[in-house]
Design an enzyme around this catalytic site. Structure first.
Site, PDB file in Angstrom:
ATOM      1  N   ASP A   1      42.285  48.983  45.518  1.00  0.00           N
ATOM      2  CA  ASP A   1      41.725  48.055  44.533  1.00  0.00           C
ATOM      3  C   ASP A   1      42.733  46.942  44.241  1.00  0.00           C
ATOM      4  O   ASP A   1      43.853  47.199  43.800  1.00  0.00           O
ATOM      5  CB  ASP A   1      41.397  48.822  43.249  1.00  0.00           C
ATOM      6  CG  ASP A   1      40.771  47.935  42.181  1.00  0.00           C
ATOM      7  OD1 ASP A   1      39.533  47.913  42.096  1.00  0.00           O
ATOM      8  OD2 ASP A   1      41.519  47.262  41.435  1.00  0.00           O
TER       9      ASP A   1
ATOM     10  N   TYR B   1      45.879  39.367  40.673  1.00  0.00           N
ATOM     11  CA  TYR B   1      47.083  40.177  40.867  1.00  0.00           C
ATOM     12  C   TYR B   1      48.100  39.469  41.762  1.00  0.00           C
ATOM     13  O   TYR B   1      49.254  39.889  41.834  1.00  0.00           O
ATOM     14  CB  TYR B   1      46.752  41.536  41.502  1.00  0.00           C
ATOM     15  CG  TYR B   1      45.801  42.415  40.728  1.00  0.00           C
ATOM     16  CD1 TYR B   1      45.405  42.104  39.418  1.00  0.00           C
ATOM     17  CD2 TYR B   1      45.280  43.573  41.303  1.00  0.00           C
ATOM     18  CE1 TYR B   1      44.530  42.924  38.736  1.00  0.00           C
ATOM     19  CE2 TYR B   1      44.399  44.396  40.615  1.00  0.00           C
ATOM     20  CZ  TYR B   1      44.021  44.064  39.334  1.00  0.00           C
ATOM     21  OH  TYR B   1      43.147  44.882  38.658  1.00  0.00           O
TER      22      TYR B   1
ATOM     23  N   LYS C   1      38.492  41.140  43.133  1.00  0.00           N
ATOM     24  CA  LYS C   1      37.802  40.639  41.941  1.00  0.00           C
ATOM     25  C   LYS C   1      37.952  39.127  41.805  1.00  0.00           C
ATOM     26  O   LYS C   1      38.983  38.560  42.169  1.00  0.00           O
ATOM     27  CB  LYS C   1      38.365  41.311  40.679  1.00  0.00           C
ATOM     28  CG  LYS C   1      38.434  42.816  40.765  1.00  0.00           C
ATOM     29  CD  LYS C   1      39.034  43.450  39.517  1.00  0.00           C
ATOM     30  CE  LYS C   1      39.415  44.889  39.786  1.00  0.00           C
ATOM     31  NZ  LYS C   1      40.668  45.028  40.559  1.00  0.00           N
TER      32      LYS C   1
ATOM     33  N   HIS D   1      35.852  39.797  37.398  1.00  0.00           N
ATOM     34  CA  HIS D   1      36.996  40.465  36.770  1.00  0.00           C
ATOM     35  C   HIS D   1      36.831  40.624  35.255  1.00  0.00           C
ATOM     36  O   HIS D   1      37.106  41.679  34.701  1.00  0.00           O
ATOM     37  CB  HIS D   1      38.276  39.690  37.096  1.00  0.00           C
ATOM     38  CG  HIS D   1      39.512  40.526  37.043  1.00  0.00           C
ATOM     39  ND1 HIS D   1      40.625  40.254  37.792  1.00  0.00           N
ATOM     40  CD2 HIS D   1      39.813  41.655  36.344  1.00  0.00           C
ATOM     41  CE1 HIS D   1      41.567  41.165  37.538  1.00  0.00           C
ATOM     42  NE2 HIS D   1      41.087  42.016  36.663  1.00  0.00           N
TER      43      HIS D   1
END
Length: 282
Positions: A48, A53, A78, A111
């Protein structure tokens, strides 16, 4: 017997491994590459990540270098908040594919929802974003689509869409189980995933959990992950420490007894990140 690659079945029939490896707050570069490689060596087949990120490139690199076939790994990413909206979503998705070095995603999530605090037209923003994701899904570029951090009010606005969300990834752990949104998801066959199943480490010193974990000769982290799974929620533990990554997989050789589950269910609100999707301003 259950194991790391046992699956939940999504509403469209796609199978998703019951435990995923999270990469939130995992620094890009060598740290992320090594963590994901270790996760794959430890048996994870569900990774994931997210555009926000800033480590999709490293995740993709680790997967390629692992020697494991792409189709044997379930990859989630996401869409970040600044990329909401129909056209932006399409472009952001292409960027994610490029970063990961793959030509499809197994799961793509919004997200965070656009919320009422930030936008008068928050429902329309979320619906426009969802429309783009639905088209990508129907084109076969994504095997399943869903949302993340959507509370009941955000979710209800999407339930009449042509394609309903298949997943909702929310903060979920002992002491913070968000029952109202979980109940709504169950009613509509939306799988709940748990980010921060160990409360981002905030639960590791909890005395009540320590006492229960000791009874099973397990760590608090293992107890938390097992608790999430026994509630039919998909945990996404994360770590960059090889021994912890390995330890977090060792959760299938015990079952938490009903009384202990009830004790954990009754815990006061602990470990909450403080991020309320109706109140965030990012």
């Amino acid at each position: 017997m259950e194991h790391l690659t046992s699956t939940f079945k999504l509403s469209n029939g796609v199978e998703i491994p019951k435990v995923g490896f999270g990469t939130w707050q995992t620094p890009d570069g060598e740290t992320a590459v090594n963590a994901v490689k270790q996760a794959l060596v430890s048996g994870y087949r569900h990774i994931d990540t997210a555009a926000a990120y800033k480590n999709e490139g490293s995740v993709g690199k680790a997967i390629r270098e692992s020697g494991i076939a792409r189709e044997d790994i379930f990859i989630t990413s996401k869409l970040w908040n600044e990329d909401r909206g129909y056209e932006n979503t399409k472009q952001a998705f292409e960027n994610t594919l490029k970063e990961l070095g793959t030509d499809y995603l197994d799961l793509y999530l919004i997200h965070w929802p656009a919320n009422e605090k930030q936008f008068d037209d928050w429902k329309e923003i979320n619906l426009d974003t969802w429309k783009a994701m639905t088209e990508l899904y129907k084109e076969g570029k994504i095997k399943a689509i869903g949302v993340s951090n959507f509370m009941t009010n955000h979710l209800e606005a999407l339930l009449d869409a042509e394609v309903k969300p298949m997943v909702n990834q929310i903060e979920y752990h002992p002491g913070y189980t968000q029952d109202a949104v979980v109940d709504l998801c169950r009613k509509h066959d939306i799988l709940v995933e748990a980010w921060s199943p160990i409360g981002s480490g905030r639960l590791l010193e909890n005395e009540d959990l320590t006492k229960i974990a000791d009874k099973y000769e397990k760590s608090v982290a293992q107890l938390c992950i097992r608790y999430v799974l026994q509630n039919d929620v998909l945990p996404l533990p994360k770590s960059v420490t090889p021994s912890r990554i390995e330890e977090n997989t060792d959760i299938f050789d015990f079952e938490i007894m009903e009384q202990d589950m009830k004790t954990i269910d009754a815990m006061e609100n602990v470990g909450f990140s403080g991020m309320d999707p109706n109140d965030v301003d990012f």
